[in-house]
Design a protein around this motif. Sequence first.
Motif, short mmCIF file in Angstrom:
data_model
loop_
_atom_site.label_atom_id
_atom_site.label_comp_id
_atom_site.label_asym_id
_atom_site.label_seq_id
_atom_site.Cartn_x
_atom_site.Cartn_y
_atom_site.Cartn_z
N PHE A 11 14.24 -15.70 5.02
CA PHE A 11 13.47 -15.67 3.79
C PHE A 11 12.30 -14.70 3.89
CE2 PHE A 11 9.93 -17.67 1.27
CZ PHE A 11 10.40 -17.26 0.03
N VAL A 12 12.14 -13.86 2.87
CA VAL A 12 11.01 -12.94 2.77
C VAL A 12 10.07 -13.50 1.71
CG1 VAL A 12 10.25 -10.59 2.28
CG2 VAL A 12 12.47 -10.98 3.39
N PRO A 13 8.92 -14.04 2.09
CA PRO A 13 8.04 -14.72 1.13
C PRO A 13 7.31 -13.73 0.23
CG PRO A 13 7.00 -14.63 3.28
CD PRO A 13 8.39 -14.08 3.46
N PRO A 14 6.77 -14.22 -0.87
CA PRO A 14 6.00 -13.35 -1.77
C PRO A 14 4.67 -12.94 -1.14
CG PRO A 14 5.92 -15.62 -2.53
CD PRO A 14 6.91 -15.59 -1.41
N TYR A 15 4.28 -11.73 -1.41
CA TYR A 15 2.99 -11.21 -0.95
C TYR A 15 1.93 -11.59 -1.99
CZ TYR A 15 -0.63 -7.72 0.11
OH TYR A 15 -1.81 -7.09 0.41
N ARG A 16 0.90 -12.28 -1.54
CA ARG A 16 -0.09 -12.82 -2.48
C ARG A 16 -1.29 -11.91 -2.69
NH1 ARG A 16 2.00 -17.56 -4.85
NH2 ARG A 16 3.33 -18.61 -3.32
N GLY A 17 -1.43 -10.88 -1.89
CA GLY A 17 -2.60 -10.02 -2.00
C GLY A 17 -2.60 -9.20 -3.29
N ARG A 18 -3.76 -8.64 -3.62
CA ARG A 18 -3.91 -7.86 -4.84
C ARG A 18 -4.09 -6.36 -4.59
NH1 ARG A 18 -4.97 -10.56 -9.52
NH2 ARG A 18 -5.15 -12.84 -9.37
N LEU A 19 -4.51 -6.00 -3.39
CA LEU A 19 -4.82 -4.60 -3.12
C LEU A 19 -3.60 -3.70 -3.28
CD1 LEU A 19 -6.67 -2.32 -2.25
CD2 LEU A 19 -6.17 -2.94 0.15
N TRP A 20 -2.50 -4.06 -2.63
CA TRP A 20 -1.31 -3.21 -2.69
C TRP A 20 -0.72 -3.12 -4.09
CZ3 TRP A 20 0.26 0.51 0.30
CH2 TRP A 20 -0.11 0.53 1.64
N PRO A 21 -0.55 -4.24 -4.81
CA PRO A 21 -0.05 -4.10 -6.19
C PRO A 21 -0.96 -3.24 -7.06
CG PRO A 21 0.12 -6.38 -5.47
CD PRO A 21 -0.66 -5.65 -4.41
N TRP A 22 -2.28 -3.40 -6.89
CA TRP A 22 -3.22 -2.58 -7.65
C TRP A 22 -3.06 -1.11 -7.30
CZ3 TRP A 22 -7.11 0.66 -5.89
CH2 TRP A 22 -7.98 1.17 -6.87
N LEU A 23 -2.92 -0.80 -6.00
CA LEU A 23 -2.79 0.59 -5.55
C LEU A 23 -1.49 1.21 -6.07
CD1 LEU A 23 -4.19 2.74 -3.81
CD2 LEU A 23 -2.84 1.91 -1.87
N ILE A 24 -0.40 0.44 -6.03
CA ILE A 24 0.89 0.94 -6.51
C ILE A 24 0.81 1.25 -8.00
CG2 ILE A 24 3.29 0.24 -6.97
CD1 ILE A 24 3.15 -1.28 -4.26
N ARG A 107 7.99 -6.06 -1.12
CA ARG A 107 7.05 -7.18 -0.92
C ARG A 107 5.70 -6.88 -1.55
NH1 ARG A 107 5.03 -9.94 3.85
NH2 ARG A 107 4.52 -11.45 2.25
N ARG A 108 5.20 -5.65 -1.35
CA ARG A 108 3.88 -5.31 -1.86
C ARG A 108 3.86 -5.27 -3.38
NH1 ARG A 108 4.21 -6.16 2.72
NH2 ARG A 108 2.68 -5.70 4.35
N MET A 109 5.01 -5.05 -3.99
CA MET A 109 5.07 -5.07 -5.46
C MET A 109 5.24 -6.47 -6.01
SD MET A 109 7.17 -1.63 -6.60
CE MET A 109 8.53 -1.83 -5.45
N GLY A 110 5.39 -7.47 -5.12
CA GLY A 110 5.45 -8.85 -5.57
C GLY A 110 6.80 -9.52 -5.45
#
Length: 412
Positions: A11-24, A107-110
Amino acid sequence: MTVVFERPYQFVPPYRGRLWPWLIQRLRLYDRYLKRKEGVVDYELRGTEHLRQSLDAQHGILLAPNHCRYADPLVMGWPARQLGIHVHAMASWHLFNEGRFDRFALRRMGAFSIFREGNDRQSLEAAIEILVEGRRPLIIFPEGTTNRTNDQLKPLLDGVAFIARTAAKRRAKLHADPSKTADDGSGNVVVHPVAIKYLCLEKIDRWATTQLDRFEQRLGWKRMPPRDIRQRTVRLAEALLALKEIQYLGHCGAGDLPSRRDALIEHLLTSTEAEMQLDKPSADVRERVRLIRSTASSRYFENGADPATATALKRHVQAADIAQDLSSYPDSYLMADQVTDTRIVETIQRMQETVNGHADHTIPLKAVIEFAPAIQVDTKRPPKGQPDPLMQTLGQELTTRLARLATEARKL
């Protein structure tokens, strides 16, 4: 959708951080990817006010789009960027095995993984928890797999209702607990149907003629009589079906294309089920394909398959995948009075994927993404044996909106 034989599922869990999605979002990385890999160069958003209302009400939001292209998950990044939000999305396990960069970026996109060849409790629990928390909308494609028929919706999977209803029950309990605050899950759980329609930004004649010429040359068809693009596309689809019939049946079938297609699908699945000693689970092609794929995967990893067994299991999966691919060619999709430029492009690209493993995406496309009003999720399950009203409403909304959007394509 590929069965991963290189390593067992993890299982690959969801990434909860905001920095990478914001940067993308900031760097518009998916814009570049969509243009280069999928030919999607423009978009139009409709009905985002419906999603904004649900966000303002702090609902747990499930976005349920149709799934006609591999580009679909990334085009959903455009409304997220416009609304200033991030999302999570359930993605097939095989996508996380395309390479380290893909795994990292997904993952970094959610995205988080779902194992479609088995019961993935971790993935279901992650999806439910995302809706209970309500911090980000969750994207699930209720058709399950890409179908390449933008104007026709495939049957929806009931797992969407299970996830939404379970989350709604948990949220209801949070509301009833006086020790919980608004941040613990205020609002309801809602489902927003999302209709995605791809439109060609230029006339397809030159692109389609080039692609069809290449196909015909590979088949040795030279100095053919004049025919229009629709006729050429239909004839090539018939030729590719005949090649598969000869491969698996030893001869070309008789009758019209739909009956020949259905006969080959039945042969592929019945013979594979017999070789694997599987009972036919139902008449539904997708359920039969899923059983073959899940059984092949479990046998491969549980028994430490020897080379001969591993080869046989991969052959069984390939036969099941061909059956599922054939089932994605709907009846009457290219009838003379209904055919549009987008249907021609879809069919040619689907044939290219079947033969070459990839499609030509040099035809520029525009994605129209239309949000429907929220469907509030009832915590009560329908009586056993009765249709699920949530899935019925979702299916009707998507079907109606796709039918209307289909009229925006150019008629040939």
